[in-house]
Design a protein around this motif. Structure first.
Motif, PDB file in Angstrom:
ATOM      1  N   ILE A 247     -12.643 -54.908 -54.018  1.00 26.02           N
ATOM      2  CA  ILE A 247     -12.050 -56.089 -53.481  1.00 26.02           C
ATOM      3  C   ILE A 247     -13.170 -57.092 -53.137  1.00 26.02           C
ATOM      4  O   ILE A 247     -13.835 -56.856 -52.163  1.00 26.02           O
TER       5      ILE A 247
ATOM      6  N   LEU B 154     -14.140 -60.901 -51.873  1.00 26.51           N
ATOM      7  CA  LEU B 154     -13.693 -62.160 -51.523  1.00 26.51           C
ATOM      8  C   LEU B 154     -14.741 -63.310 -51.138  1.00 26.51           C
ATOM      9  O   LEU B 154     -15.621 -62.878 -50.262  1.00 26.51           O
TER      10      LEU B 154
ATOM     11  N   TRP C 131     -18.931 -68.419 -56.678  1.00 29.04           N
ATOM     12  CA  TRP C 131     -17.706 -68.277 -56.089  1.00 29.04           C
ATOM     13  C   TRP C 131     -16.547 -67.757 -57.057  1.00 29.04           C
ATOM     14  O   TRP C 131     -15.657 -66.813 -56.821  1.00 29.04           O
ATOM     15  N   ARG C 132     -16.676 -68.052 -58.372  1.00 29.71           N
ATOM     16  CA  ARG C 132     -15.674 -67.740 -59.537  1.00 29.71           C
ATOM     17  C   ARG C 132     -16.124 -66.244 -59.829  1.00 29.71           C
ATOM     18  O   ARG C 132     -15.124 -65.714 -60.567  1.00 29.71           O
TER      19      ARG C 132
ATOM     20  N   TYR D  42     -16.022 -63.822 -57.909  1.00 29.78           N
ATOM     21  CA  TYR D  42     -15.172 -63.120 -56.938  1.00 29.78           C
ATOM     22  C   TYR D  42     -13.671 -62.966 -57.282  1.00 29.78           C
ATOM     23  O   TYR D  42     -13.171 -63.844 -58.098  1.00 29.78           O
ATOM     24  N   ASP D  43     -13.075 -61.954 -56.850  1.00 22.68           N
ATOM     25  CA  ASP D  43     -11.673 -61.777 -57.228  1.00 22.68           C
ATOM     26  C   ASP D  43     -10.736 -62.665 -56.470  1.00 22.68           C
ATOM     27  O   ASP D  43      -9.708 -63.393 -56.903  1.00 22.68           O
ATOM     28  N   TYR D  44     -11.140 -63.373 -55.230  1.00 26.02           N
ATOM     29  CA  TYR D  44     -10.399 -64.185 -54.330  1.00 26.02           C
ATOM     30  C   TYR D  44     -11.418 -65.355 -53.663  1.00 26.02           C
ATOM     31  O   TYR D  44     -12.603 -64.721 -53.349  1.00 26.02           O
ATOM     32  N   ALA D  45     -10.910 -66.408 -53.542  1.00 23.88           N
ATOM     33  CA  ALA D  45     -11.637 -67.487 -52.498  1.00 23.88           C
ATOM     34  C   ALA D  45     -10.793 -67.920 -51.818  1.00 23.88           C
ATOM     35  O   ALA D  45      -9.405 -68.230 -51.936  1.00 23.88           O
ATOM     36  N   ILE D  46     -11.313 -68.381 -50.283  1.00 26.88           N
ATOM     37  CA  ILE D  46     -10.703 -68.957 -49.234  1.00 26.88           C
ATOM     38  C   ILE D  46     -11.538 -69.988 -48.865  1.00 26.88           C
ATOM     39  O   ILE D  46     -12.199 -69.937 -48.535  1.00 26.88           O
TER      40      ILE D  46
ATOM     41  N   HIS E   9      -4.769 -65.547 -44.595  1.00 21.12           N
ATOM     42  CA  HIS E   9      -5.025 -65.328 -45.924  1.00 21.12           C
ATOM     43  C   HIS E   9      -5.733 -64.039 -46.315  1.00 21.12           C
ATOM     44  O   HIS E   9      -5.378 -63.427 -47.379  1.00 21.12           O
TER      45      HIS E   9
ATOM     46  N   ILE F 269      -4.216 -60.875 -48.710  1.00 21.39           N
ATOM     47  CA  ILE F 269      -4.887 -60.390 -49.957  1.00 21.39           C
ATOM     48  C   ILE F 269      -5.196 -58.655 -49.691  1.00 21.39           C
ATOM     49  O   ILE F 269      -4.528 -58.071 -50.763  1.00 21.39           O
TER      50      ILE F 269
ATOM     51  N   GLU G 187      -3.371 -55.724 -52.064  1.00 28.55           N
ATOM     52  CA  GLU G 187      -4.115 -54.927 -52.912  1.00 28.55           C
ATOM     53  C   GLU G 187      -3.655 -53.603 -52.410  1.00 28.55           C
ATOM     54  O   GLU G 187      -3.829 -52.576 -53.525  1.00 28.55           O
TER      55      GLU G 187
END
Length: 213
Positions: free
Chosen positions: A125, A127, A166-167, A169-173, A184, A188, A192
């Motif tokens: 994963i 982030l 950043w794009r 990655y699976d997730y961005a905060i 957050h 996540i 998962e």
């Protein structure tokens, strides 16, 4: 027992990944922190084997040749690397592994996973912590009072280049209050863990004990 997750957390320098990771480690004792290796000098208060494994450049390069690193990268004039054996052993034992790592190193792990060079490709994963603006990032770097003006400016230039990834990655905060950022990240991780593809064969008992307890 399900294999653990490899949770990769990246941000620009001063972006908050260290604080976030400390909060996640305090939240769940099943999460293990990866202690990475580096050739940079220890900062005040840092301890070998706790914050990093501090290596000479020659020793680091010997370990590269031996294939001891899951990934390694040179950042701001120093090597950083992730010990492969620790990560694989912890995941096999069912522990989630938390890896706070720069963008360059994270990209190498992603490339390794895509190329079939990692034993648990479905358990990775990624982030990315996105600072709301560069001015705030600069304030954080200056508040640390650990770097010279030249180093701060160099870190800011590197940060601008890192933010372009950043794009990947699976997730961005988008970071703000640390309590919100941690909430957050917890959401996540919980989501998962609950993905059906991670349930072992004959997993009804696992669902009852692991998710519903």
């Amino acid at each position: 027992m399900r294999p653990g997750l490899l949770i990769i957390v990246s941000s620009p320098s001063g972006g908050g990944k260290t604080t976030l990771c400390h909060r996640l480690l305090a939240w769940d004792p099943n999460i293990r922190r990866v202690i990475t290796c580096t050739t940079r000098a220890p900062r005040p208060g840092e301890q070998d084997g706790h914050d990093y494994f501090f290596l000479t450049r020659a020793e680091f390069e010997r370990r590269i040749a031996a294939g001891d690193f899951l990934e390694h990268a040179e950042y701001n004039g120093n090597y950083y690397g992730t010990p492969r054996r620790f990560v694989e052993e912890q995941i096999a034992a069912g522990h989630d592994v938390l890896l706070a790592i720069e963008v360059q190193g994270a990209g190498k792990v992603m490339e390794l996973v895509r190329g079939g060079g990692f034993a648990y490709p479905e358990n990775v994963i990624t982030l990315f912590l996105v600072p709301p603006n560069m001015a705030l990032l600069e304030q954080r770097l200056r508040r640390r009072a650990q770097d010279s003006e030249e180093t701060i400016q160099k870190r800011l230039r590197i940060a601008e280049a890192e933010l372009a990834h950043w794009r990947e990655y699976d997730y961005a905060i988008v970071t703000g209050l640390i309590d919100h950022d941690v909430a957050h990240a917890k959401a996540i991780l919980i989501a998962e863990r609950c993905r059906t593809k991670r349930v072992p064969a004959g997993g009804q008992a696992w669902v009852q004990t692991e998710l519903l307890s």
